[in-house]
Design a protein around this motif. Structure first.
Motif, PDB file in Angstrom:
ATOM      1  N   ALA A  92       1.084  -1.069   0.084  1.00  0.00           N
ATOM      2  CA  ALA A  92      -0.048   0.120  -0.089  1.00  0.00           C
ATOM      3  C   ALA A  92       1.200   1.237   0.010  1.00  0.00           C
ATOM      4  O   ALA A  92       2.139   1.371   0.657  1.00  0.00           O
ATOM      5  N   LEU A  93       0.304   2.174  -0.661  1.00  0.00           N
ATOM      6  CA  LEU A  93       1.186   3.464  -0.526  1.00  0.00           C
ATOM      7  C   LEU A  93       0.333   4.638   0.099  1.00  0.00           C
ATOM      8  O   LEU A  93      -0.605   4.689   0.109  1.00  0.00           O
ATOM      9  N   VAL A  94       1.255   5.137   0.654  1.00  0.00           N
ATOM     10  CA  VAL A  94       0.938   6.651   1.429  1.00  0.00           C
ATOM     11  C   VAL A  94       1.545   7.838   0.630  1.00  0.00           C
ATOM     12  O   VAL A  94       2.773   7.949   0.763  1.00  0.00           O
ATOM     13  N   THR A  95       0.789   8.545   0.005  1.00  0.00           N
ATOM     14  CA  THR A  95       1.330   9.694  -0.591  1.00  0.00           C
ATOM     15  C   THR A  95       0.929  11.157   0.217  1.00  0.00           C
ATOM     16  O   THR A  95      -0.259  11.211   0.668  1.00  0.00           O
ATOM     17  N   VAL A  96       1.749  11.852   0.488  1.00  0.00           N
ATOM     18  CA  VAL A  96       1.545  13.246   1.259  1.00  0.00           C
ATOM     19  C   VAL A  96       2.170  14.329   0.301  1.00  0.00           C
ATOM     20  O   VAL A  96       3.390  14.321  -0.233  1.00  0.00           O
ATOM     21  N   GLU A  97       1.174  15.308   0.176  1.00  0.00           N
ATOM     22  CA  GLU A  97       1.721  16.518  -0.210  1.00  0.00           C
ATOM     23  C   GLU A  97       1.960  17.634   0.644  1.00  0.00           C
ATOM     24  O   GLU A  97       1.411  17.806   1.739  1.00  0.00           O
ATOM     25  N   VAL A  98       3.335  17.962   0.538  1.00  0.00           N
ATOM     26  CA  VAL A  98       4.032  19.055   1.525  1.00  0.00           C
ATOM     27  C   VAL A  98       4.309  20.310   0.675  1.00  0.00           C
ATOM     28  O   VAL A  98       4.483  20.402  -0.481  1.00  0.00           O
ATOM     29  N   ALA A  99       4.254  21.370   1.699  1.00  0.00           N
ATOM     30  CA  ALA A  99       4.497  22.627   1.007  1.00  0.00           C
ATOM     31  C   ALA A  99       5.807  23.018   1.206  1.00  0.00           C
ATOM     32  O   ALA A  99       6.260  24.020   0.360  1.00  0.00           O
ATOM     33  N   ASN A 100       6.735  22.698   2.050  1.00  0.00           N
ATOM     34  CA  ASN A 100       8.022  23.039   2.172  1.00  0.00           C
ATOM     35  C   ASN A 100       9.017  22.044   2.451  1.00  0.00           C
ATOM     36  O   ASN A 100       8.433  20.827   2.915  1.00  0.00           O
ATOM     37  N   GLU A 101      10.414  22.141   2.441  1.00  0.00           N
ATOM     38  CA  GLU A 101      11.441  21.147   3.093  1.00  0.00           C
ATOM     39  C   GLU A 101      11.196  20.812   4.513  1.00  0.00           C
ATOM     40  O   GLU A 101      11.371  19.449   4.570  1.00  0.00           O
ATOM     41  N   ALA A 102      10.906  21.552   5.271  1.00  0.00           N
ATOM     42  CA  ALA A 102      10.590  21.384   6.647  1.00  0.00           C
ATOM     43  C   ALA A 102       9.571  20.153   6.597  1.00  0.00           C
ATOM     44  O   ALA A 102       9.541  19.168   7.501  1.00  0.00           O
ATOM     45  N   GLN A 103       8.425  20.364   6.256  1.00  0.00           N
ATOM     46  CA  GLN A 103       7.435  19.669   6.277  1.00  0.00           C
ATOM     47  C   GLN A 103       7.666  18.311   5.652  1.00  0.00           C
ATOM     48  O   GLN A 103       7.355  17.197   6.194  1.00  0.00           O
TER      49      GLN A 103
END
Length: 280
Positions: A92-103
């Motif tokens: 299973a895949l978990v995909t996460v959209e992040v806004a910056n490198e820290a996140q």
């Protein structure tokens, strides 16, 4: 700039637990998607993005839709196919959209702590058994095929732990009792008695001889007088003293070893392993 972080998990349940960790870390649920087959072979996705998938869309089609939105249809990175292959093989895949490198760093750390697999190592294992790249026409693995591919042989090592405990080995009990011992002593006793002696005399009597008088003589005797004085002649001190000794414990620890043996193919040749095995 928005980027996507992808984590691969061996089961749908592990992926969902990773989502819970991400939410506790402050990642919005609307930025997270899960692609995989649960125990009932259904496709799961977050409610916030469900309306972005065509109705009835399968797991692999859902993943294709997600990566198409990110990269388009051409010039995709090679690992995109590996992610498709992982899901085809039951992951299973978990995909996460992040806004910056820290996140992004936070998400990577949470996915690793949740048990995300190393996709590069997993691809190396697939290649050792003939995998050459993702084939969209290949059928999905059955549950039995997934279990067979992931069958693990545990390497067991027993550890010898030597501790210590205190046991009673005996002791001493000291009593104080009164005793009576017969003794005897010798003492010289003196007695004084009146001595009367009569002796014949023949002389003329004088006036002094005719006077009356008397003499009293006291007789004495010594009697033993007994007195006793108690003296302390010895003390018995009761206590404990500690000594130490070193003892060597000899025992046998059990374990298992796993040997990997290559088997010949239909043409009679042996294929070398893609990565050497390392002892643990």
């Amino acid at each position: 700039m928005t980027q996507a972080i992808v984590g691969v998990f061996d089961s749908f349940d592990e992926a969902n637990r990773a989502v819970e960790r991400l939410e506790r870390a402050g990642i919005a649920r609307t930025d997270i998607q899960v692609h995989g087959r649960d125990s009932s072979a259904a496709t799961y996705d977050t409610a916030a993005v469900a309306d972005r998938r065509p109705e009835g869309e399968g797991v692999l089609a859902s993943i294709e839709h997600f990566f198409s939105n990110l990269f388009g249809s051409n010039d995709r990175p090679e690992e995109i196919g590996h992610y498709h292959e992982a899901v085809r093989r039951g992951s299973a895949l978990v995909t996460v959209e992040v806004a910056n490198e820290a996140q992004a760093d936070l998400v990577r750390a949470e996915l690793n702590d949740a048990g995300a697999v190393d996709i590069d190592e997993r691809v190396a294992q697939w290649k050792s058994s003939g995998y050459a790249g993702y084939d969209p026409s290949a059928r999905e693995y059955t549950a039995d095929e997934v279990a067979a591919e992931r069958k693990a042989f545990p390497v067991v090592r027993e550890d010898l732990s030597v501790g210590k405990r205190e046991v009673q080995t005996g002791g001493v009990r000291v009593y104080s009792r009164a005793t009576a011992t017969p003794v005897s002593e010798t003492v010289n006793l003196r007695e004084e008695h009146a001595a009367i002696e009569r002796r014949p005399v023949d002389r003329p009597a004088t006036a002094a001889d005719l006077k009356e008088g008397f003499v009293e003589i006291r007789e004495t005797t010594e009697q033993p007088v007994v007195s006793k004085t108690a003296r302390v002649v010895e003390e018995v001190v009761v206590g404990k003293e500690a000594t130490e000794r070193t003892e060597t414990i000899a025992d046998t620890v059990r374990g298992t070893e796993v040997e990997v043996e290559r088997v010949r193919g239909e043409d009679g040749t042996l294929r070398p392993p893609s990565t050497p095995t390392k002892p643990i």
